[in-house]
Write a protein that holds these residues in place. Structure first.
Motif, PDB file in Angstrom:
ATOM      1  N   CYS A   1      -1.566  10.385  -8.763  1.00 45.28           N
ATOM      2  CA  CYS A   1      -2.925   9.822  -8.693  1.00 45.28           C
ATOM      3  C   CYS A   1      -3.122   8.845  -7.546  1.00 45.28           C
ATOM      4  O   CYS A   1      -4.228   8.355  -7.341  1.00 45.28           O
ATOM      5  CB  CYS A   1      -3.290   9.168 -10.020  1.00 45.28           C
ATOM      6  SG  CYS A   1      -2.390   7.636 -10.356  1.00 45.28           S
ATOM      7  N   ASP A   2      -2.071   8.525  -6.808  1.00 47.55           N
ATOM      8  CA  ASP A   2      -2.142   7.612  -5.662  1.00 47.55           C
ATOM      9  C   ASP A   2      -2.458   6.167  -6.031  1.00 47.55           C
ATOM     10  O   ASP A   2      -2.790   5.372  -5.160  1.00 47.55           O
ATOM     11  CB  ASP A   2      -3.174   8.078  -4.626  1.00 47.55           C
ATOM     12  CG  ASP A   2      -2.524   8.861  -3.499  1.00 47.55           C
ATOM     13  OD1 ASP A   2      -1.289   8.948  -3.466  1.00 47.55           O
ATOM     14  OD2 ASP A   2      -3.267   9.380  -2.640  1.00 47.55           O
ATOM     15  N   CYS A   3      -2.370   5.799  -7.310  1.00 48.24           N
ATOM     16  CA  CYS A   3      -2.627   4.401  -7.657  1.00 48.24           C
ATOM     17  C   CYS A   3      -1.487   3.542  -7.122  1.00 48.24           C
ATOM     18  O   CYS A   3      -0.344   3.985  -7.013  1.00 48.24           O
ATOM     19  CB  CYS A   3      -2.795   4.213  -9.165  1.00 48.24           C
ATOM     20  SG  CYS A   3      -1.281   4.348 -10.136  1.00 48.24           S
ATOM     21  N   ARG A   4      -1.818   2.310  -6.753  1.00 49.58           N
ATOM     22  CA  ARG A   4      -0.809   1.395  -6.225  1.00 49.58           C
ATOM     23  C   ARG A   4       0.038   0.868  -7.372  1.00 49.58           C
ATOM     24  O   ARG A   4      -0.481   0.462  -8.399  1.00 49.58           O
ATOM     25  CB  ARG A   4      -1.478   0.265  -5.474  1.00 49.58           C
ATOM     26  CG  ARG A   4      -2.106   0.753  -4.177  1.00 49.58           C
ATOM     27  CD  ARG A   4      -2.932  -0.279  -3.472  1.00 49.58           C
ATOM     28  NE  ARG A   4      -2.329  -1.596  -3.467  1.00 49.58           N
ATOM     29  CZ  ARG A   4      -2.857  -2.636  -2.872  1.00 49.58           C
ATOM     30  NH1 ARG A   4      -3.995  -2.526  -2.239  1.00 49.58           N
ATOM     31  NH2 ARG A   4      -2.269  -3.806  -2.914  1.00 49.58           N
TER      32      ARG A   4
ATOM     33  N   ASP B   1       0.804  -1.227   0.000  1.00 48.14           N
ATOM     34  CA  ASP B   1       0.000   0.000   0.000  1.00 48.14           C
ATOM     35  C   ASP B   1       0.834   1.274   0.000  1.00 48.14           C
ATOM     36  O   ASP B   1       0.286   2.365  -0.179  1.00 48.14           O
ATOM     37  CB  ASP B   1      -0.922   0.019   1.227  1.00 48.14           C
ATOM     38  CG  ASP B   1      -2.039  -0.999   1.112  1.00 48.14           C
ATOM     39  OD1 ASP B   1      -2.384  -1.386  -0.023  1.00 48.14           O
ATOM     40  OD2 ASP B   1      -2.562  -1.407   2.162  1.00 48.14           O
ATOM     41  N   CYS B   2       2.131   1.163   0.217  1.00 43.58           N
ATOM     42  CA  CYS B   2       2.964   2.368   0.338  1.00 43.58           C
ATOM     43  C   CYS B   2       3.636   2.798  -0.966  1.00 43.58           C
ATOM     44  O   CYS B   2       4.046   3.945  -1.095  1.00 43.58           O
ATOM     45  CB  CYS B   2       4.040   2.158   1.407  1.00 43.58           C
ATOM     46  SG  CYS B   2       3.372   2.088   3.076  1.00 43.58           S
TER      47      CYS B   2
ATOM     48  N   LYS C   1       3.112   4.073  -4.189  1.00 49.76           N
ATOM     49  CA  LYS C   1       2.022   4.688  -4.936  1.00 49.76           C
ATOM     50  C   LYS C   1       2.549   5.806  -5.829  1.00 49.76           C
ATOM     51  O   LYS C   1       3.600   6.378  -5.565  1.00 49.76           O
ATOM     52  CB  LYS C   1       0.997   5.286  -3.979  1.00 49.76           C
ATOM     53  CG  LYS C   1       0.325   4.290  -3.079  1.00 49.76           C
ATOM     54  CD  LYS C   1      -0.735   4.923  -2.219  1.00 49.76           C
ATOM     55  CE  LYS C   1      -0.101   5.703  -1.094  1.00 49.76           C
ATOM     56  NZ  LYS C   1      -1.042   6.169  -0.097  1.00 49.76           N
ATOM     57  N   CYS C   2       1.781   6.105  -6.841  1.00 45.92           N
ATOM     58  CA  CYS C   2       2.075   7.230  -7.730  1.00 45.92           C
ATOM     59  C   CYS C   2       1.906   8.536  -6.955  1.00 45.92           C
ATOM     60  O   CYS C   2       0.921   8.718  -6.237  1.00 45.92           O
ATOM     61  CB  CYS C   2       1.134   7.191  -8.927  1.00 45.92           C
ATOM     62  SG  CYS C   2       1.288   8.617 -10.017  1.00 45.92           S
ATOM     63  N   ALA C   3       2.843   9.441  -7.104  1.00 44.43           N
ATOM     64  CA  ALA C   3       2.798  10.727  -6.404  1.00 44.43           C
ATOM     65  C   ALA C   3       1.651  11.611  -6.894  1.00 44.43           C
ATOM     66  O   ALA C   3       1.220  12.514  -6.177  1.00 44.43           O
ATOM     67  CB  ALA C   3       4.129  11.456  -6.584  1.00 44.43           C
TER      68      ALA C   3
END
Length: 137
Positions: free
Chosen positions: A54-57, A47-48, A50-52
């Motif tokens: 869009c926050d996609c994993r 979970d950590c 992630k895209c800076a």
């Protein structure tokens, strides 16, 4: 320190039962999960990483991440921010860098704009353009 303008794959690594838990590069917490991600020579909780933007994993198997200007990005956001855009040869409108396109020689087209110049009802398949007369045979 991250390298600028780099494409890197993400690996899923099983945590061995006797292995000492590693620290997560994202949250600095211990990784006690069954699996952890390895990218940019560091380890991450699933979970950590992630895209800076869009926050996609970014931990899907076989996925790729991109780094530039100390940002970790998915492909779409990397291309949106740093990709080259161009104009469609048919409609002259801008084609965003992340959009799928058709290429023919030196021309680039939106998928919806790519069409045969000889006949209006051609079929586009894996082998190229098939003219109506050929497809009925």
């Amino acid at each position: 320190r991250m390298v600028l303008d780099k494409e890197e794959s993400v690996s899923v690594v099983p945590l061995q039962s006797r292995e000492k838990p590693r620290g997560c590069a994202g949250c600095n917490g211990k990784i006690r999960d069954r699996f952890m991600l390895q990218a940019l020579d560091r380890f991450w909780h699933e979970d950590c990483l992630k895209c800076a933007c869009c926050d996609c994993r970014l931990g899907r198997v076989g996925s790729t991440l991109y780094t530039r200007a100390n940002l970790i990005l998915c492909r779409r956001d990397y291309l949106r921010l740093f990709g080259v855009t161009g104009n469609c040869a048919a409609c002259s409108k801008l084609i965003p860098a992340f959009e799928m396109v058709m290429r023919a020689r030196d021309n680039v087209y939106h998928l919806d704009c790519f069409a045969c110049q000889l006949c209006p009802s051609c079929v586009l398949n894996d082998y190229g353009v098939q003219h109506e007369a050929q497809s009925s045979a």
